[in-house]
Design an enzyme around this catalytic site. Sequence first.
Site, PDB file in Angstrom:
ATOM      1  N   SER A  64       0.798  -1.234   0.000  1.00  0.00           N
ATOM      2  CA  SER A  64       0.000   0.000   0.000  1.00  0.00           C
ATOM      3  C   SER A  64       0.827   1.279   0.000  1.00  0.00           C
ATOM      4  O   SER A  64       0.264   2.366  -0.163  1.00  0.00           O
ATOM      5  CB  SER A  64      -0.944   0.015   1.196  1.00  0.00           C
ATOM      6  OG  SER A  64      -2.003  -0.860   0.952  1.00  0.00           O
ATOM      7  N   LYS A  67       0.217   3.463  -2.857  1.00  0.00           N
ATOM      8  CA  LYS A  67      -0.990   4.282  -3.052  1.00  0.00           C
ATOM      9  C   LYS A  67      -0.712   5.784  -3.222  1.00  0.00           C
ATOM     10  O   LYS A  67      -1.220   6.406  -4.151  1.00  0.00           O
ATOM     11  CB  LYS A  67      -1.989   4.029  -1.927  1.00  0.00           C
ATOM     12  CG  LYS A  67      -2.595   2.624  -1.997  1.00  0.00           C
ATOM     13  CD  LYS A  67      -3.365   2.276  -0.734  1.00  0.00           C
ATOM     14  CE  LYS A  67      -3.986   0.887  -0.837  1.00  0.00           C
ATOM     15  NZ  LYS A  67      -4.571   0.451   0.452  1.00  0.00           N
ATOM     16  N   TYR A 189      -3.271  -2.931 -10.445  1.00  0.00           N
ATOM     17  CA  TYR A 189      -3.165  -2.705  -8.995  1.00  0.00           C
ATOM     18  C   TYR A 189      -2.360  -3.813  -8.313  1.00  0.00           C
ATOM     19  O   TYR A 189      -1.473  -3.542  -7.500  1.00  0.00           O
ATOM     20  CB  TYR A 189      -4.578  -2.595  -8.382  1.00  0.00           C
ATOM     21  CG  TYR A 189      -4.573  -2.500  -6.877  1.00  0.00           C
ATOM     22  CD1 TYR A 189      -4.174  -1.324  -6.226  1.00  0.00           C
ATOM     23  CD2 TYR A 189      -4.935  -3.592  -6.092  1.00  0.00           C
ATOM     24  CE1 TYR A 189      -4.149  -1.258  -4.839  1.00  0.00           C
ATOM     25  CE2 TYR A 189      -4.910  -3.524  -4.699  1.00  0.00           C
ATOM     26  CZ  TYR A 189      -4.516  -2.357  -4.083  1.00  0.00           C
ATOM     27  OH  TYR A 189      -4.481  -2.290  -2.705  1.00  0.00           O
ATOM     28  N   TYR A 241      -4.451   4.510   7.886  1.00  0.00           N
ATOM     29  CA  TYR A 241      -5.789   3.886   8.035  1.00  0.00           C
ATOM     30  C   TYR A 241      -6.448   4.303   9.335  1.00  0.00           C
ATOM     31  O   TYR A 241      -6.423   5.468   9.714  1.00  0.00           O
ATOM     32  CB  TYR A 241      -5.686   2.363   7.960  1.00  0.00           C
ATOM     33  CG  TYR A 241      -4.902   1.875   6.794  1.00  0.00           C
ATOM     34  CD1 TYR A 241      -5.274   2.241   5.505  1.00  0.00           C
ATOM     35  CD2 TYR A 241      -3.797   1.080   6.962  1.00  0.00           C
ATOM     36  CE1 TYR A 241      -4.561   1.794   4.419  1.00  0.00           C
ATOM     37  CE2 TYR A 241      -3.080   0.621   5.879  1.00  0.00           C
ATOM     38  CZ  TYR A 241      -3.472   0.983   4.607  1.00  0.00           C
ATOM     39  OH  TYR A 241      -2.752   0.545   3.553  1.00  0.00           O
ATOM     40  N   VAL A 259       1.336  -3.714   3.835  1.00  0.00           N
ATOM     41  CA  VAL A 259       1.318  -4.998   4.529  1.00  0.00           C
ATOM     42  C   VAL A 259       2.566  -5.842   4.245  1.00  0.00           C
ATOM     43  O   VAL A 259       2.753  -6.892   4.831  1.00  0.00           O
ATOM     44  CB  VAL A 259       0.037  -5.827   4.234  1.00  0.00           C
ATOM     45  CG1 VAL A 259      -1.180  -5.148   4.818  1.00  0.00           C
ATOM     46  CG2 VAL A 259      -0.121  -6.076   2.742  1.00  0.00           C
TER      47      VAL A 259
HETATM   48  N1  GLN Z   1      -2.026  -5.513  -1.917  1.00  0.00           N
HETATM   49  C1  GLN Z   1      -2.624  -5.309  -0.636  1.00  0.00           C
HETATM   50  C2  GLN Z   1      -4.123  -5.347  -0.738  1.00  0.00           C
HETATM   51  O1  GLN Z   1      -4.666  -4.812  -1.671  1.00  0.00           O
HETATM   52  C3  GLN Z   1      -2.165  -3.979  -0.081  1.00  0.00           C
HETATM   53  C4  GLN Z   1      -2.762  -3.690   1.253  1.00  0.00           C
HETATM   54  C5  GLN Z   1      -1.856  -2.939   2.161  1.00  0.00           C
HETATM   55  O2  GLN Z   1      -0.647  -2.893   2.026  1.00  0.00           O
HETATM   56  N2  GLN Z   1      -2.441  -2.412   3.210  1.00  0.00           N
HETATM   57  O3  GLN Z   1      -4.783  -5.909   0.076  1.00  0.00           O
END
Ligand code: GLN
Length: 427
Positions: A64, A67, A189, A241, A259
Site C-alpha cells: 500500500s 498508493k 493494482y 488507516y 502490509v
Molecule cells: N495488496 C494489498 C491489498 O490490496 C495492499 C494492502 C496494504 O498494504 N495495506 O490488500
Amino acid sequence: MAALVQQYVDRIRAEQISLRDGALASYIPELAKADPEGFGLTLSASDGYVYESGDTAVEFTIQSISKPFTYALALDQIGQDAVDARIGVEPTGEAFNEISVDNVTKTPKNPMINAGAIAAVSLIPGDSVGERFERILEFYSECAGRRLDIDMDVYASEKATGNRNRAIAYMLTSFGALTGDPDEVLDVYFRQCSIKVTTTDLARMAATLARGGLNPLTGRQVTDANVIRRTLSVMVTCGMYDATGDWVSAVGLPAKSGVGGGIVAVLPGQLGIGVYSPRLDSRGNSVRGVQVCRSLSAQLGLHFLTVSRESSATLRAVFDPSPRVRVYEIQGDLLFAGVEQVLRTAERDRDDYDVAVLDVTRVNDINDAARGMLIGLRASLAGGDKEAYLVDPEGWVVRADRREDYRGIVFRTLDEAVDAARQLEIG
Ligand code: GLN
C-alpha cells in the site's frame, strides 16, 4: 557529524529489535514467507545523503505504500480537478480493505484505502495493462532514483487471492466510479503492490516528496510541488488507516504503511524515512516500524506541528542613509508571516520617509504570495505620496527577464537604489 547521526539511527533501530509482537500478513500467502526478523531503517537527508541501518538491502513488496505514489501520478497526469471528481480526500477511520464509498458521491472516500487506490489506478493513462503499469513503474523508479522491478511470485499470490479487491473494483464499476475493465485495473493494482523496494528506496522516494517532487539523488524534477502538497495532505489524514489519529498525534509525519512491512514517512523540506519489519499489528502497520518512527520523531524532534519558534525574524537592519530615505534589509525565508512583518513596519513608519527601499539581496526563499505582497506595497504607499524601491539582484521578487518592466523601481545594488531615492528628494 555524519558519524553521530549514524549512531542515532543505529541506536533507534537497536532499541526495537527485541520487539517481536505482531504477525506476518497471511491473507496474501506469499507474504507469509518473509523473514519475520528482517529489520531495516534508512534516513535520507534532503540533499540525498542516506544513513542506513540493518537490513536496508533486503527487498520487500511496496504494497500500500504504492498508493500515494500512484495518486501523485494521477494528479500529475490528468490534473487535480479530474482526480477529485473520482476520489475524495476524507479520512474514513475504516480498515484499508473496507468495501465502502461516500454515501452521496458514490466515489471512494480517499486514495489511501484500497477502493481509492484502485480508482487511482484506473485514472492512469494507458491503452493496455502493460502500458499503464509501465508508466507507474517508471514513476516510482524516478522517485527512488533507480529502476525498480516486480516480484512475480507476490503478484501471482495477490492475484490468486484478491477476491476482496475484486469485490471493491466491481462495486466501484457498478456505481460508475471506475473507468475501464475492472479486471484490467485490478491486474495493474496487483502489479503495483508487488513492486520490490528496499528501505533505502523508500527513504529516497520519501526524500523526493520532501523536496516537492525533486529527487535529490538524480536532480530530476519528477512532478511538481502542487501534486506533492496534495499527496502529503492525504498521507497525513489517511495514510495510516484507522490508526491515523494516533499516528499524527504521536509521530506527526505524513506517512504510508504497507502490509509487506514497510513504512514511508516524510518531513517536508527536511527528511525522508524508510523502515521495514514485516510483523504487523491488527491494522496492518509494521509493529517495529511504527515504534521506530515514534522514537525517531521524539528523539530527533521531527513532529511537523512542533512550534519551535516564532516565524523567523525577517528584518535584518533598518537605517536611513539619507534623511527621507529608509532602507529595510530583509533576510531569510520570505513567506506570509515574514512579509507581513516587513509591510506592517514599513507602513507604520510611513511618515518618517519619502522612499522606502526594500533590500531583498539576502533572502533565501520566497513564494508567490510574498512576491505579490511586496509588489503591492508600492501601490499601497503611493496613495500617501510615498515611493517603494526594491533591491533585488537575484530576481527573488521580479525575475531578471522582467526587470526592464520595473525600470526605476527595481535595482541591482543598494547604492543604485539610494542614489535614485536621493534624486527624488532633491527633485
Ligand atoms: N495488496 C494489498 C491489498 O490490496 C495492499 C494492502 C496494504 O498494504 N495495506 O490488500
